[in-house]
Write a protein that holds these residues in place. Structure first.
Motif, short mmCIF file in Angstrom:
data_model
loop_
_atom_site.label_atom_id
_atom_site.label_comp_id
_atom_site.label_asym_id
_atom_site.label_seq_id
_atom_site.Cartn_x
_atom_site.Cartn_y
_atom_site.Cartn_z
N ALA A 1 0.81 -1.22 0.00
CA ALA A 1 0.00 0.00 0.00
C ALA A 1 0.85 1.27 0.00
CB ALA A 1 -0.93 -0.01 1.21
N SER A 2 2.02 1.23 0.64
CA SER A 2 2.85 2.44 0.68
C SER A 2 3.31 2.85 -0.71
CB SER A 2 4.07 2.24 1.59
OG SER A 2 4.84 1.13 1.16
N MET A 3 3.49 1.88 -1.62
CA MET A 3 3.85 2.21 -3.00
C MET A 3 2.67 2.84 -3.73
SD MET A 3 6.30 -0.82 -4.37
CE MET A 3 7.80 -1.27 -3.47
N THR A 4 1.47 2.38 -3.41
CA THR A 4 0.28 2.99 -3.99
C THR A 4 0.18 4.44 -3.57
OG1 THR A 4 -0.80 0.84 -3.74
CG2 THR A 4 -2.21 2.71 -4.27
N GLU A 5 0.43 4.71 -2.29
CA GLU A 5 0.36 6.07 -1.77
C GLU A 5 1.38 6.97 -2.44
OE1 GLU A 5 0.93 5.38 2.37
OE2 GLU A 5 -1.00 4.33 2.59
N LYS A 6 2.57 6.44 -2.68
CA LYS A 6 3.62 7.22 -3.34
C LYS A 6 3.20 7.56 -4.77
CE LYS A 6 7.81 5.90 -2.47
NZ LYS A 6 9.11 5.16 -2.49
N ALA A 7 2.66 6.59 -5.50
CA ALA A 7 2.21 6.83 -6.86
C ALA A 7 1.06 7.82 -6.90
CB ALA A 7 1.79 5.50 -7.52
N ALA A 8 0.14 7.69 -5.95
CA ALA A 8 -1.00 8.60 -5.90
C ALA A 8 -0.55 10.03 -5.64
CB ALA A 8 -1.98 8.15 -4.82
N ALA A 9 0.45 10.20 -4.78
CA ALA A 9 0.95 11.55 -4.49
C ALA A 9 1.60 12.16 -5.74
CB ALA A 9 1.96 11.50 -3.34
N ALA A 10 2.38 11.37 -6.47
CA ALA A 10 3.01 11.87 -7.69
C ALA A 10 1.95 12.22 -8.73
CB ALA A 10 3.97 10.82 -8.26
N ALA A 11 0.91 11.41 -8.82
CA ALA A 11 -0.16 11.67 -9.79
C ALA A 11 -0.93 12.92 -9.44
CB ALA A 11 -1.10 10.47 -9.83
#
Length: 245
Positions: A12-22
Motif C-alpha cells: 500500500a505504501s507504493m500505492t500512496e507514493k504513486a497517488a501523491a506523484a499523480a
C-alpha cells in the motif's frame, strides 16, 4: 475526470507514493483514485511475479471502471497486464513505461532508463523496443530490490544515483527515465541535482491519460483489443468469465 491508478502489487505504501506523484501533476478537475491489488506479490520483479499479479490488477480495473473511472493507469514499470487490461476495459488504459518512454522522446534524443534489478532489465529493454525507441534508449539496473525503495537506510538512493551518473557519462544520456513506480517521489530532486530531464512514469501517464479522455479517445475494440469472447472459465478464474462480447 476521474483517473484510476492501480498498483498491481500489494504494498500500500507504493500505492500512496504513486497517488501523491499523480495528484501533484493532475490538472484542475482531475480526481485521482488509487487502488492497491488485493491479491498477488508484495512487489513485481520479473516475469513470474508479473504474471501472478495480473488477475488482481484486472479485478481492480474492472471495479474502477464500474465505479466511474474515465481512464486507468497501471503503476508498474513492467506495464504488467497492460494488453489484457486494454482488452478488458472500455476506458483507456495507460502503462507507465510506455508513457515515460514516449515522454522522454519528446525532450531528448538519447535517454537511459534506470530500473531496479538486473532481472527486470531485459524485460524493460523489450518494452522500449516495442515503443520504437530501441535505438535511442539504454536500460540500466541499479541492483535495488523494489521494497528497498521504501527504506531510506537501505542505500538504494546511492545506487540509483551511481547508475544515473554512469548513464550521463557513458551512455551519452540527455534525459533519465526512472524505471520503477517506487521511484516516483525522487524525480524532481534528481532533476535539480543533475540538470537533465528526469521522467517519472506515473506523472507522464497521468498527463497522457488526461489527453486521451479530453480528446474522447478510447482503446480500439476492432482487432487486437476486442472484448473477450463469452466462454466458461473454471476454478478460481471463474470470476473473470465474460458473458457478452
Amino acid at each position: 475526470m476521474r483517473i484510476l491508478i492501480v498498483n498491481p502489487n500489494t504494498t500500500a505504501s507504493m500505492t500512496e507514493k504513486a497517488a501523491a506523484a499523480a495528484t501533484a501533476v493532475a490538472g484542475h478537475g482531475t480526481e485521482i483514485i488509487a487502488a492497491t491489488s488485493k491479491s498477488g506479490p508484495a512487489s513485481i520483479e520479473g516475469y513470474y511475479e508479473g504474471a501472478i499479479a495480473v488477475p488482481g490488477l484486472l479485478m481492480e480495473i474492472r471495479e474502477g471502471e464500474a465505479a466511474g473511472a474515465d481512464a486507468a493507469i497501471i503503476a508498474c514499470f513492467d506495464d504488467t497486464g497492460l494488453e489484457a487490461a486494454r482488452a478488458l476495459a472500455g476506458i483507456p488504459v495507460v502503462g507507465i513505461c510506455e508513457s515515460a518512454v514516449m515522454t522522454a522522446a519528446l525532450v531528448a534524443q538519447r535517454f537511459t532508463v534506470v530500473t531496479t534489478l538486473e532481472r527486470s532489465r531485459v524485460l524493460i529493454e523489450n518494452l522500449v523496443r516495442r515503443c520504437g525507441m530501441g535505438d535511442r534508449a539504454k536500460v540500466r539496473a541499479a541492483d535495488i530490490p523494489v521494497l528497498e525503495l521504501e527504506d531510506k537506510a537501505s542505500g538504494a538512493l546511492h545506487k540509483l544515483k551511481r547508475q544515473i551518473e554512469r548513464a550521463l557519462d557513458e551512455d551519452g544520456a540527455e534525459a533519465i527515465v526512472l524505471g520503477c513506480a517506487g521511484m516516483a517521489d525522487l524525480a524532481k530532486s534528481l532533476q535539480r541535482e543533475y540538470d537533465v530531464p528526469v521522467i517519472d512514469g506515473v506523472s507522464a501517464a497521468v498527463k497522457q491519460a488526461e489527453a486521451l479522455v479530453a480528446q474522447g479517445l478510447r482503446t480500439s475494440k476492432h482487432g487486437s483489443y476486442a472484448a473477450p469472447l463469452p466462454k466458461a472459465y473454471t476454478g478460481p478464474m471463474n470470476a473473470f468469465a465474460t458473458t457478452s462480447a
